[in-house]
Write an enzyme that holds these catalytic residues in place. Sequence first.
Site, PDB file in Angstrom:
ATOM      1  N   SER A 190      10.016   3.558  -3.985  1.00  0.00           N
ATOM      2  CA  SER A 190      11.350   3.020  -4.231  1.00  0.00           C
ATOM      3  C   SER A 190      12.318   4.153  -4.519  1.00  0.00           C
ATOM      4  CB  SER A 190      11.334   2.066  -5.427  1.00  0.00           C
ATOM      5  OG  SER A 190      12.637   1.695  -5.819  1.00  0.00           O
TER       6      SER A 190
ATOM      7  N   VAL B  17      -4.421  -7.069  -5.071  1.00  0.00           N
ATOM      8  CA  VAL B  17      -4.527  -5.609  -5.186  1.00  0.00           C
ATOM      9  C   VAL B  17      -4.722  -5.146  -6.625  1.00  0.00           C
ATOM     10  CG1 VAL B  17      -3.176  -5.226  -3.094  1.00  0.00           C
ATOM     11  CG2 VAL B  17      -2.022  -5.244  -5.328  1.00  0.00           C
TER      12      VAL B  17
ATOM     13  N   ALA C  18       8.700   4.202 -13.018  1.00  0.00           N
ATOM     14  CA  ALA C  18       7.582   5.095 -13.323  1.00  0.00           C
ATOM     15  C   ALA C  18       6.406   4.843 -12.387  1.00  0.00           C
ATOM     16  CB  ALA C  18       7.149   4.909 -14.777  1.00  0.00           C
TER      17      ALA C  18
ATOM     18  N   TYR D 288       8.832  -0.042 -13.648  1.00  0.00           N
ATOM     19  CA  TYR D 288       8.805  -0.072 -12.185  1.00  0.00           C
ATOM     20  C   TYR D 288       9.094   1.310 -11.602  1.00  0.00           C
ATOM     21  CZ  TYR D 288      10.232  -1.448  -7.429  1.00  0.00           C
ATOM     22  OH  TYR D 288      10.361  -1.559  -6.068  1.00  0.00           O
TER      23      TYR D 288
END
Length: 249
Positions: free
Chosen positions: A144, A63, A159, A157
């Site tokens: 998250s 990805v 952000a 992470y």
Amino acid sequence: MRLDGKVAIVTGGAGYIGSTTAKRLASDGATVVVCDVRGDLASAVADAIVSDGGEAMAIETDVRSTASIEAMVGRVIEEHGRVDILVNVAGGSARERASTVHGSSEEVIREIVEVNLFGVIFCSRAVVGQMIEQGGGKIVSVASALALQGQRGFADYAAAKAGVIAFSKTMAMEVAPHNIYVNCVSPGLVPRPGTRVDDIPGTNYLGRIASAETVANVIAFLVSDEAEFVVGQNYVVDGGWSLGLKGRH
């Protein structure tokens, strides 16, 4: 079989949440395309689905690469003629390399943002044209609970996942008129099998740990017709962890 006849792409499909989600959607009747940069593990998940009587195929997909994403989507359309569901699970916090902002390397920061945010953006962009052409679709991205309040050592992470939520809300505004539903799921900590969990129950209000099935159940709802009026939302699945500190009784 509420997803009978639907074609669903699950990125990060070889991981704990991804593989559980792929199996859940297959059990609901969808033909599942298991995508992961680890092609052998993606194939194992697809084989397990087929062994259980479901329909699945695996496509090795990175990805972080738009070429890889576009090739995957093109193959799905060529073989199945449509894309009804995209679940963006691919991501990760690089927990073993977690660091303060001033102590983190550019390499790790870029890797975290590319996988967790850019992967969602480019996978979503790759399927939306087909969804418009066929008259609709569902996109669910895994963000998250850290996106809501952060956590020391995981600024990159948090952000990136906050970006996933903002992106999903904005894309939902753009494509809802085309009958395309875009939403998010934000899990709290979901320990992989074998992870030590002694102190985890104390981090939420339910006093127990989450499983991948917990997250997959919410995703299965959001991609079904039962979520017919849910657009641009972020479902937090964290046992109340993001509510803040527990007070004394």
